[in-house]
Every structure is written in C-alpha cells, then in structure tokens.
Design a protein around this motif. Structure first.
Motif, mmCIF file in Angstrom:
data_model
loop_
_atom_site.group_PDB
_atom_site.id
_atom_site.type_symbol
_atom_site.label_atom_id
_atom_site.label_comp_id
_atom_site.label_asym_id
_atom_site.label_seq_id
_atom_site.Cartn_x
_atom_site.Cartn_y
_atom_site.Cartn_z
ATOM 1 N N SER A 134 27.545 25.034 -30.884
ATOM 2 C CA SER A 134 28.468 25.915 -30.147
ATOM 3 C C SER A 134 28.360 25.734 -28.640
ATOM 4 O O SER A 134 29.064 26.404 -27.884
ATOM 5 C CB SER A 134 28.216 27.380 -30.518
ATOM 6 N N SER A 135 27.509 24.833 -28.187
ATOM 7 C CA SER A 135 27.347 24.591 -26.746
ATOM 8 C C SER A 135 28.352 23.529 -26.291
ATOM 9 O O SER A 135 28.945 22.829 -27.113
ATOM 10 C CB SER A 135 25.925 24.101 -26.461
ATOM 11 N N PRO A 136 28.523 23.367 -24.974
ATOM 12 C CA PRO A 136 29.423 22.317 -24.476
ATOM 13 C C PRO A 136 28.834 20.912 -24.589
ATOM 14 O O PRO A 136 29.554 19.931 -24.394
ATOM 15 C CB PRO A 136 29.621 22.681 -22.995
ATOM 16 N N GLY A 368 38.500 4.257 -19.130
ATOM 17 C CA GLY A 368 38.383 4.442 -20.570
ATOM 18 C C GLY A 368 37.113 5.139 -21.011
ATOM 19 O O GLY A 368 36.992 5.539 -22.172
ATOM 20 N N LYS A 369 36.156 5.288 -20.092
ATOM 21 C CA LYS A 369 34.929 6.006 -20.441
ATOM 22 C C LYS A 369 35.197 7.514 -20.468
ATOM 23 O O LYS A 369 36.137 8.022 -19.839
ATOM 24 C CB LYS A 369 33.821 5.704 -19.428
ATOM 25 N N ASP A 370 34.356 8.236 -21.219
ATOM 26 C CA ASP A 370 34.481 9.692 -21.257
ATOM 27 C C ASP A 370 34.267 10.278 -19.866
ATOM 28 O O ASP A 370 33.402 9.814 -19.103
ATOM 29 C CB ASP A 370 33.460 10.288 -22.215
ATOM 30 N N ALA A 371 35.044 11.301 -19.559
ATOM 31 C CA ALA A 371 34.938 11.955 -18.262
ATOM 32 C C ALA A 371 33.810 12.980 -18.287
ATOM 33 O O ALA A 371 34.024 14.191 -18.171
ATOM 34 C CB ALA A 371 36.261 12.607 -17.884
ATOM 35 N N ASP A 372 32.598 12.483 -18.467
ATOM 36 C CA ASP A 372 31.380 13.289 -18.355
ATOM 37 C C ASP A 372 30.794 12.982 -16.984
ATOM 38 O O ASP A 372 30.249 11.896 -16.751
ATOM 39 C CB ASP A 372 30.383 12.924 -19.452
ATOM 40 N N ASN A 404 33.778 15.890 -21.058
ATOM 41 C CA ASN A 404 35.092 15.634 -21.637
ATOM 42 C C ASN A 404 36.205 16.104 -20.703
ATOM 43 O O ASN A 404 37.262 16.553 -21.142
ATOM 44 C CB ASN A 404 35.224 16.305 -23.001
ATOM 45 N N GLY A 405 35.945 15.983 -19.397
ATOM 46 C CA GLY A 405 36.943 16.337 -18.399
ATOM 47 C C GLY A 405 37.071 17.813 -18.111
ATOM 48 O O GLY A 405 37.905 18.226 -17.295
ATOM 49 N N ILE A 406 36.242 18.631 -18.730
ATOM 50 C CA ILE A 406 36.287 20.086 -18.544
ATOM 51 C C ILE A 406 35.061 20.528 -17.749
ATOM 52 O O ILE A 406 33.935 20.129 -18.055
ATOM 53 C CB ILE A 406 36.312 20.815 -19.903
ATOM 54 N N ARG A 407 35.288 21.341 -16.729
ATOM 55 C CA ARG A 407 34.163 21.825 -15.946
ATOM 56 C C ARG A 407 33.397 22.857 -16.759
ATOM 57 O O ARG A 407 33.893 23.929 -17.051
ATOM 58 C CB ARG A 407 34.622 22.440 -14.615
#
Length: 413
Positions: A134-136, A368-372, A404-407
């Motif tokens: 349940s964590s990010p 193309g890499k994950d936005a981490d 994943n692009g989310i703050r």
C-alpha cells in the motif's frame, strides 16, 4: 507533462554525465526528454516547468536489500561477531515483533524521505506485505524460505507458498512477488531446490545471503565451528551437518535470476561462478562492519566485471535505513580509492546498478526510463567541481521524490 530542473542533473549513465542547469521532461510515468532546462522549456512550452537552484536532480535511489520486519531493533541485538549476533536474534526476536506495524510504517516513511523509490524487501514472516503493497514504493517482495530440519521441509514450503500467495494477491505495477533462500547454512538442500525451481517456473527474482561470515564458510566446507554448537544449542541437533558446499549451492541456482548479498568470504572462483550465473552481488558495508568487522573486496568484483551495488540491510544490523548514510559511510570505509571517482561509482551503485539488479526500469536519466526522480537541496552545489562527492557528503534528505512521475514526498520544511 512536467519539466523538473536543477543546478546539476546527474544522468547516472556509465560515464556519469552531468548537465549543468539540466532538466527532465516526463509524462505518464516515463521520461520523455532531458537537456538543459532552458532548452526543454523552449521545446515543450506547454509543460509545467519548475527549476530548483542549488539542487541536484538524479534518478531516485534504490535499496536492493532491506529487512523492514526488524525495524524495532535499536539496542536489543548484539554486535561484534556474527555468531553472537545470530544467538541474540534467536533468543530475542519475539520481542522485536511487538507493535511492529508502526515501526515498519515509520521506516517506509523514512525511506521515502531519503530519496528512495524502490526496494528489495526480505520478508521472513509476511508482516511487511500489506504496508509495503500500500506504499508508493516500487517493491520486489522476497518471500523468504529458511529451515534446515528435513522433517519440516513440507511444512516450511507450504508456509512459503501461503506467503507468496498473499504477495500475489497484492501484486501491482509497483509491487512484485519474489522469493528468497535465506542462506545455504540455514536452508536444507531439498528446501533450497524447491524454492529455486519455483522461482524458475514463475520467472521470479531470487535473493540469498551468501558467505556473510567465516562461521558460514567453515560450516559449509567442514560442518564444524560455531554452527555445530548453534544447531545443538538452539535446535537440539548435535548431529547436524551442512547439506551443501558453497559451490554446490551456487550450482543449484543455475538458471535463476539471483541477487547474492554480502559474499564477504567468497573467494575469486566463487565470485566468478556467481558472475557466470548472471548473478548480482549486493554489499551492506555498515552491517558488515558491525557483524563481521570486514568489507567486501571491491577490487575483486571489478576484476570479474561486477559493479558495486549498495544496500542498507535491516535495523537488525544497522542504525538507519538511509542509503545517504550508507553512501557516506562507504566513502570513508575504503580509503584506498580516490574520493571523487569513488563517489561516482557509489552513486551509480544506488541508482543505475541497483535498479538493474532489481529488474526495474529506473536508475538512469534516459528516454523511456521510469520517471522515478529525487531532488536534493545542496547549498553551493552550482559551484562544485566534485559534484558526486558533494552530493554524498551533504545530502541529508530529499527535497522532492517522484515515483512513476507522481510526487510522493516533498520536504516542506
């Protein structure tokens, strides 16, 4: 679409490229472009753009070996010798699980604050499955098998399957069920074989502790030493013997995708065998100092083409789960290396190479890499000519963390 920029952009490619006043464009959880911040603003005028002066932007950090289930420990366990520590774990572990969920959540929060987006979590009991799912965080959840009594193999394997099923029930684009064989000294050959076969059948990543101590090396090769008395004292089995040599254990993992943690007492032929298996070696220097007073020989890793990859291990053998702390400690633990060049190697060991070890698509600023992504405020970094070294010395917590692009975290002071 968003553009994030900073005084220094660490691309974390093999050349350790740095872009002054650099930026990253991302959307839908993926990196679309990267260049100087002004270039990106002109190229993508519709994007929301934010620039952070005196800051470093880099791929979010990745901790490939961590034990959240031991997050209650502070002064309970004994350090200085692996055998004494292991005795204390057996004797005191039940008390370490009281009010555990609060401690696990605290350390998940601390993990995010230190700029970590992904972890390889060793789950011995399943207590961490729900909070991690349940964590990010991006998670490889290594359900661990352990047990040397042949009469209990079926029961132990059934317990493992139940925990794996629970992990399957929580699986998502961020949460991945995986498997772990605790170690060759603690896991009977027949149980290890079953777990290795299951991992191959399901194409699951496997993690193992391997030759962490001299005690383990003596036991696997000669069935003598500390573990002879250990199995007698704690399990009433004076006739216990090792069921595998180190090389036999590695051969058992042929065809598996595996991480080998510690490897302090693995000689060059064993390291070469790990490399031939396609395995990755994970080092936890602070834990190694506390339990074995030894560090992994990084020169031997480099000689056979294996990169340095760092992790924190758990609070059972560490004082924090911060990779920033681990980076600083490791920088000082190896005085034979140039601080500036070694700092670059270490940063890659908690970004590019640790992501590769866990099978995630992050750890590098590339299209193309994950936005981490992690952002760190470092006063004066714009003037530094030793950026990686300055980052390790002065980063205390993330300013912002994107997964994943989310703050997912912001330090609002």
């Amino acid at each position: 679409m968003k553009i994030l920029g900073a005084s220094k952009l660490f691309c974390c490619d093999e050349k350790f490229s740095i872009i002054d006043n650099g930026g990253v464009v991302f959307e839908g959880g993926k990196i679309l472009d990267f260049a100087t911040f002004e270039t990106l603003k002109a190229k993508y005028p519709q994007a929301k753009a934010s620039f952070y002066p005196e800051s470093v932007l880099l791929p979010a950090l990745s901790n490939p070996h961590i034990h959240f289930e031991f997050s209650n420990n502070k002064t309970t366990l004994v350090y200085g010798d692996f055998g004494e520590w292991l005795d204390s774990v057996i004797e005191k572990r039940e008390g370490l699980f009281e009010d555990l969920q609060n401690s696990i959540q605290r350390e998940i929060d601390n993990t995010l604050k230190s700029g970590i987006a992904s972890v390889g979590a060793i789950s011995s009991y399943g207590f961490d499955i729900a909070p991690l799912s349940s964590s990010p965080l991006r998670v490889q959840l290594f359900n661990e098998a352990i047990g040397s009594n042949p009469a209990l193999i079926d029961a132990l394997y059934s317990n493992l399957l139940a925990r794996l099923q629970e992990s399957d029930n929580h699986s998502s684009e961020r949460f991945y069920p995986a498997l772990s064989i605790h170690s060759p000294y603690s896991t009977h050959k027949l149980l290890a074989q079953k777990v290795a076969e299951l991992a191959k059948e399901r194409d699951l990543l496997l993690s193992v502790h391997f030759l962490e101590s001299k005690h383990e090396l003596e036991w696997l090769n000669h069935s003598s030493g500390f573990f002879k008395s250990f199995f007698t004292k704690h399990f009433g089995n004076p006739n216990a013997t090792s069921t595998l040599t180190p090389s036999e254990f590695l051969s058992l993992l042929e065809g598996n995708k595996a991480l080998f943690v510690h490897c302090l007492f693995a000689d060059t032929p064993l390291l070469e065998q790990i490399h031939s298996l396609g395995g990755k070696i994970i080092s936890s220097p602070r834990s190694n100092r506390l339990l074995n007073n030894a560090y992994l020989d990084l020169d031997r890793l480099k000689s056979i083409g294996l990169p340095t990859i760092l992790s924190t291990d758990g609070l059972s053998s560490n004082f924090s789960l911060s990779l920033l702390d681990e980076l600083r400690y490791t920088l000082f633990a190896y005085p034979q290396y140039s601080p500036n060049e070694f700092a670059k190697e270490l940063v890659l060991g908690v970004t590019k190479h640790s992501n590769q070890a866990l099978g995630f698509n992050g750890g590098e600023i590339a299209i193309g890499k994950d936005a981490d992504l992690a952002l760190f405020d470092i006063e004066g970094i714009s003037q530094s000519s030793q950026e990686a070294l300055s980052f390790i010395l002065h980063s205390q917590k993330a300013q912002e963390l994107y997964i994943n692009g989310i703050r997912e975290y912001a330090n609002d002071f």
